[in-house]
Design an enzyme around this catalytic site. Structure first.
Site, PDB file in Angstrom:
ATOM      1  N   ASP A   3       0.837  -1.202   0.000  1.00  0.00           N
ATOM      2  CA  ASP A   3       0.000   0.000   0.000  1.00  0.00           C
ATOM      3  C   ASP A   3       0.873   1.253   0.000  1.00  0.00           C
ATOM      4  O   ASP A   3       1.956   1.245  -0.593  1.00  0.00           O
ATOM      5  CB  ASP A   3      -0.943  -0.069   1.227  1.00  0.00           C
ATOM      6  CG  ASP A   3      -2.260   0.646   0.986  1.00  0.00           C
ATOM      7  OD1 ASP A   3      -2.236   1.852   0.732  1.00  0.00           O
ATOM      8  OD2 ASP A   3      -3.320  -0.003   1.048  1.00  0.00           O
ATOM      9  N   HIS A  27      -3.661   6.106   3.410  1.00  0.00           N
ATOM     10  CA  HIS A  27      -4.347   4.896   2.965  1.00  0.00           C
ATOM     11  C   HIS A  27      -3.711   3.620   3.530  1.00  0.00           C
ATOM     12  O   HIS A  27      -4.410   2.721   4.015  1.00  0.00           O
ATOM     13  CB  HIS A  27      -4.316   4.901   1.431  1.00  0.00           C
ATOM     14  CG  HIS A  27      -5.166   3.883   0.754  1.00  0.00           C
ATOM     15  ND1 HIS A  27      -4.705   2.624   0.450  1.00  0.00           N
ATOM     16  CD2 HIS A  27      -6.432   3.941   0.294  1.00  0.00           C
ATOM     17  CE1 HIS A  27      -5.664   1.965  -0.183  1.00  0.00           C
ATOM     18  NE2 HIS A  27      -6.719   2.732  -0.290  1.00  0.00           N
ATOM     19  N   SER A  77     -11.068  -0.647  -0.827  1.00  0.00           N
ATOM     20  CA  SER A  77      -9.777  -0.632  -0.118  1.00  0.00           C
ATOM     21  C   SER A  77      -9.954  -0.955   1.355  1.00  0.00           C
ATOM     22  O   SER A  77      -9.057  -1.501   1.981  1.00  0.00           O
ATOM     23  CB  SER A  77      -9.145   0.759  -0.198  1.00  0.00           C
ATOM     24  OG  SER A  77      -8.504   0.960  -1.412  1.00  0.00           O
TER      25      SER A  77
END
Ligand SMILES: *[C@@H]1O[C@H](CO)[C@@H](O)[C@H](O)[C@H]1NC(C)=O
Ligand SMILES: *[C@@H]1O[C@H](CO)[C@@H](O)[C@H](O)[C@H]1NC(C)=O
Ligand SMILES: *[C@@H]1O[C@H](CO)[C@@H](O)[C@H](O)[C@H]1NC(C)=O
Ligand SMILES: *[C@@H]1O[C@H](CO)[C@@H](O)[C@H](O)[C@H]1NC(C)=O
Ligand SMILES: *[C@@H]1O[C@H](CO)[C@@H](O)[C@H](O)[C@H]1NC(C)=O
Ligand SMILES: *[C@@H]1O[C@H](CO)[C@@H](O)[C@H](O)[C@H]1NC(C)=O
Ligand SMILES: *[C@@H]1O[C@H](CO)[C@@H](O)[C@H](O)[C@H]1NC(C)=O
Ligand SMILES: *[C@@H]1O[C@H](CO)[C@@H](O)[C@H](O)[C@H]1NC(C)=O
Ligand SMILES: *[C@@H]1O[C@H](CO)[C@@H](O)[C@H](O)[C@H]1NC(C)=O
Ligand SMILES: *[C@@H]1O[C@H](CO)[C@@H](O)[C@H](O)[C@H]1NC(C)=O
Ligand SMILES: *[C@@H]1O[C@H](CO)[C@@H](O)[C@H](O)[C@H]1NC(C)=O
Ligand SMILES: *[C@@H]1O[C@H](CO)[C@@H](O)[C@H](O)[C@H]1NC(C)=O
Length: 816
Positions: free
Chosen positions: A183, A261, A590
């Protein structure tokens, strides 16, 4: 980053005339006769749905990924020791052959070398060099690098996890299972990455903590046991496009997460317990990952400009070599053929080494055929809501109340009679832009002191900044007809988001009076709402490349998820957002993917002998298609009707049931090879996936069909018959008994009108654990009409039950 940016595609009206009947204790979607069903547009031969091979590049030189055969037979190379020296020499030879480089010049170095999940490398090449390379002995494939993007806590309670019994204690809270998260990196200072109470790093771990800007080995601990970054592919593309290397004042050349994220997904999968977590008091409570004692290894592959396949493949390669048990990847892009899909190739190699790979299905809904990351050896995760939301209602001057959602927590508007104006009415010239409240489109003199009504579009929170800058005091976002669902965002000013229907009422009210007025009422966190509902943005099936393998596989929480955040940017990710938070609430597939990754870690800990496919089967066959009321079928946020396996796959995950699934549909390396064989790939194509396998790979006898892949769900694809006809297909499966040694399972079928589904045999008796039994599922579509310009879709279910356990599989029947 399209974490929750929605790409809207042509929409297809699913068969909405579904009626429900109770059959064998299941609620089933039953459409009318084939002839009465509204056709769905599904074109399984439409190659335009696949991403074009060539990316956007400047000039002729670009990064290529090169796959090499198991035994590089190039005589020149055989003697060189390391893959790096072999591939460097190969590149040197290539350039000399093309008289581009004089003898004796230093070799062109590969960008990355791959050796764990596949054999090969990536390098900067011209298209002529790539063409020449394709012809060289030992080269299996050469394809251009492509860009992908990240798909952007009360969850454990919602999923029914308990500290005292069931999956958490049985799975030792995931202790000693290693979850690799590919990620945007990690913000290691967050409490979610604290190692309090954890034992030493598992002895088998071979990973490291890479040093770089704002990151060194002291940032790792017994929770965050590894951290690496993969930047070479990104930087090569960046230099090509801008002439400049990575700007270190914008992003760290290290595993540090300056985006948010990656910290969010890693903590969702395996974050430690953090009491008192919240976003500005919203969603307050104890935050913890699905596997709170699992170890995290972070592989940073996504940068400000996106995530490159060459880097992602390198991260897969390294993660497998380091010894991860689970790989979580919340990243994707338009569908690609398996042969040019580095995620599919990397995941195959990982699967072969026993690693469970879970990926996000994509945020390209609500259109059909939008699902990404759909290779059969990947767990493909759709997103749905949880039973918690953040109501923020609009009170209009005429007394109407419109329901909305918002994460705004500051001071509300001071008056119930604040004046309102539409963005379009405050235009500086371009009405299209003003309706969307884009930068520079609002006239300050008209907006000052008012609530501005804006149409939804990309960068929802940024619209609030535009309104604020123009002197507005509040904002209402409304959906256009094609938008699915509303999203709670952390707005800068009092603002909320309402759906299409409310938007129509809102505009009608605005139009009905010369002086529209209103207010927004922020109601904080609400619990126990109806859930799950499939998110409008969640990508849907069928699988474009292999429709015979149903995708997505499962749905999990992906809307308004609270988890750890970076200290580098505010909760809205906008540069102008100076707020800093430890936790943030965001939405996307996600967010659903790492839930499944963490649950995979728990199942791995509880059942160390289970293969990745067994873990996947256990979650799929125990998933539910009903919502938390236990009566209604899960609905679709887009359109509000009942959702189907095209949206939720096998259903919503039920971790406690997955602990004891009774039977599993197992799959191993050779099964997936057989799948590639029956998909008509050549031996050379198949070697792309098997180049690190140490034994000879062979295809099975030719009468095996793709539909016979031992998958935990079924997808029967029929070509439309030339005349009204019954059409039949058989699909075989083998189940493995992982429950009681002595067990008898009976088949139950829930089938809609105009289909006849039969199971041979319909009773399976077992007398030992791990015993396998096979069966055939015969699916007949009855009286299929000839005249229809679309595809017809129906859904059925097969359930094997021993009286205690239910092993459920959706059956999707599509007549093209
Ligand atoms: C690692 O980083 C920490 C925190 O920034 C710092 O205190 C420490 O001195 C660094 N250690 C090394 C060996 O550079
Ligand atoms: C890096 O980004 C900063 C902030 O946007 C900018 O001021 C600076 O000029 C950039 N540096 C380079 C070398 O482009
Ligand atoms: C969240 O905060 C509210 C108000 O302070 C409190 O009443 C509630 O109990 C808290 N919820 C949890 C789960 O801590
Ligand atoms: C606005 O209206 C609501 C509901 O009618 C009421 O509860 C509230 O007190 C009013 N607020 C103001 C500032 O007048
Ligand atoms: C308004 O702006 C959009 C996007 O910038 C542009 O495509 C469109 O042509 C503009 N319309 C007018 C009437 O200028
Ligand atoms: C607004 O009102 C005018 C005239 O009454 C009508 O023509 C127009 O369609 C209305 N617009 C909307 C969005 O309702
Ligand atoms: C593979 O090729 C055979 C023979 O041409 C054909 O019958 C079959 O449908 C093909 N399978 C797939 C999955 O395309
Ligand atoms: C291939 O690898 C497996 C697992 O590492 C090992 O058990 C097997 O003996 C190897 N086979 C050959 C032919 O080297
Ligand atoms: C198709 O199947 C149905 C139901 O089994 C049966 O009634 C019908 O006769 C069959 N039609 C043909 C043409 O075989
Ligand atoms: C499907 O399998 C069953 C059981 O083996 C067999 O009776 C039937 O003829 C098969 N149908 C087709 C279409 O092959
Ligand atoms: C299973 O059933 C057989 C025969 O009924 C019996 O001999 C055996 O002990 C049973 N095994 C278990 C584990 O209950
Ligand atoms: C094809 O299907 C579409 C949508 O279902 C319908 O509007 C159209 O009239 C159909 N065309 C024909 C030729 O049947």
């Amino acid at each position: 980053m399209h974490s929750y940016v929605l790409q809207h595609q042509a929409r297809h009206n699913m068969d909405r005339i579904a009626a429900r009947i109770v059959l064998l204790g299941l609620w089933v979607l039953v459409a009318g006769h084939w002839g009465q069903a509204a056709p769905v547009h599904i074109d399984l031969n439409d190659r335009r749905l696949l991403a074009p091979t060539a990316g956007e590049y400047h000039g002729d030189t670009r990064t290529y990924i090169v796959h090499m055969a198991k035994s590089s037979t190039h005589s020149l190379l055989a003697s060189l020791e390391t893959p790096l020296s072999r591939y460097s020499q190969l590149l040197q030879t290539l350039k000399q052959d093309m008289t581009l480089v004089a003898n004796g010049e230093p070799a062109t170095l590969p960008i990355h070398v791959y050796s764990s999940v596949c054999q090969g490398f990536s390098a900067r090449l011209t298209s002529q060099e790539a063409a020449a390379l394709r012809k060289m002995t030992g080269v299996l494939a050469v394809y251009p690098d492509t860009i992908r993007y990240p798909h952007t806590t009360r969850t454990p309670e919602f999923l029914g996890l308990s500290s005292s019994n069931g999956l958490w204690p049985n799975g030792h809270f995931g202790d000693d299972v290693i979850v690799g998260v590919l990620d945007t990196g990690v913000w290691p200072e967050r409490d979610s990455f604290s190692d309090a109470g954890l034992g030493p790093v598992p002895a088998r771990w071979k990973g490291i903590c890479e040093t770089g800007k704002d990151f060194n080995a002291s940032h790792c601990n017994n929770k965050l046991i590894g951290a690496r970054y993969f930047v070479a592919g990104y930087e090569a593309a960046l230099i090509n496009a801008t002439g400049k290397p990575l700007n270190e004042s914008l992003e760290s050349r290290s595993p540090r997460d300056t985006e948010g994220h990656g910290s969010h997904t890693a903590s969702t999968a395996a974050g430690s317990e953090v009491p008192g977590a919240s976003l500005f008091g919203l969603a307050n409570g104890t935050a913890r990952g699905m596997a709170p004692k699992a170890r995290i290894a972070v592989y940073k592959v996504c940068w400000a400009g996106g995530c490159y396949d060459s880097d992602i493949l390198s991260a897969f390669d390294q993660a497998v070599a380091d010894g991860v048990d689970i790989i979580s990847l919340s990243v994707g892009g338009p569908a690609r053929e398996y042969l040019e899909d580095a995620i599919a190739i990397g995941a195959f190699g990982a699967m072969e080494k026993g690693v469970f790979v879970s990926c996000s299905a994509g945020n390209a809904g609500p259109g059909l055929q939008t699902v990404e990351n759909f290779a059969p050896w990947i767990m493909t995760v759709a997103a749905s809501t949880i039973d918690r939301d953040f109501p923020a209602n609009v009170i209009l001057g005429d007394g109407q109340i419109l329901q909305g959602q918002s994460l705004y927590t500051g001071k509300g508007l001071s008056s119930n009679v604040t004046q309102m104006i539409t963005g379009a009415a405050a235009t500086t010239g371009n009405v299209t832009n003003s309706a969307l409240c884009l930068p520079g489109s609002l006239k300050a003199t008209l907006v000052k002191g008012k609530i501005v009504v804006c149409k939804r579009g990309p960068n929802r929170v940024a619209k609030g900044a535009v309104v604020l800058a123009a002197g507005g005091v509040g904002m209402i976002l409304y959906n256009g007809g094609a938008d699915g669902g509303v999203l709670a965002d952390s707005h800068f000013l009092p603002a909320t988001h309402v759906d299409t229907e409310a938007g129509v009422s809102l505009l009608a009210y605005m139009n009905s009076t010369a002086t529209p007025v209103g207010n927004i009422e922020f109601l904080g966190t609400r619990y126990n709402v109806k859930a799950p509902i499939v998110a409008g943005f969640s990508s849907r099936g069928p699988n474009i490349v292999t429709p015979q393998v149903a995708k997505p596989d499962i749905t999990a929480p992906g809307v308004n998820i609270l988890a750890a955040w970076t200290g580098a940017v505010g909760p809205s990710s906008l540069e102008s957002d100076t707020r800093r938070v430890d936790f943030n609430i965001i939405s996307g597939t996600s967010m659903s993917c790492p839930h499944i990754s963490g649950l995979g870690a728990l199942l791995k800990a509880a059942h160390p002998d289970w293969s990745p496919a067994a873990i996947k089967s256990a979650m799929m066959t125990t998933a539910t298609i009903r919502d938390n009321g236990q009566v209604d079928v899960i609905t679709d946020q887009f359109g509000g009707a009942e959702a189907t396996p095209l949206q939720y796959g096998s259903g919503h995950v039920r971790p406690e049931m997955a602990l004891d699934p009774g039977l599993v549909y197992d799959l191993g390396f050779q099964d997936y090879v057989n799948f590639l064989c029956t998909s008509n790939y050549t031996a050379r194509d198949i070697e792309l996936f098997t180049s690190t396998h140490n034994e000879t790979v062979t295809c099975p006898r030719s009468d095996v069909q793709v539909e016979d892949l031992n998958y935990p769900s079924f997808s029967a694809i029929f070509q439309k018959p030339p005349s009204i006809l019954n059409i039949t297909m058989n699909m075989t499966r083998t189940v493995t008994n992982v429950g009681n040694a002595n067990a008898t399972y009976m088949a139950q079928i829930a089938q809609p009108a105009d289909t006849v589904i039969t199971v041979y045999p319909d009773i399976l008796s077992f007398s030992s654990v791990n015993e396998k039994k096979s069966f055939t599922l015969e699916v007949t579509a009855v009286n299929v009409p000839t005249v229809s310009n679309g595809s017809l879709v129906k859904f059925a279910f097969l359930v094997w039950t021993d009286g205690v356990r239910s092993v459920q599989s959706p059956i999707t029947i599509i007549v093209i």
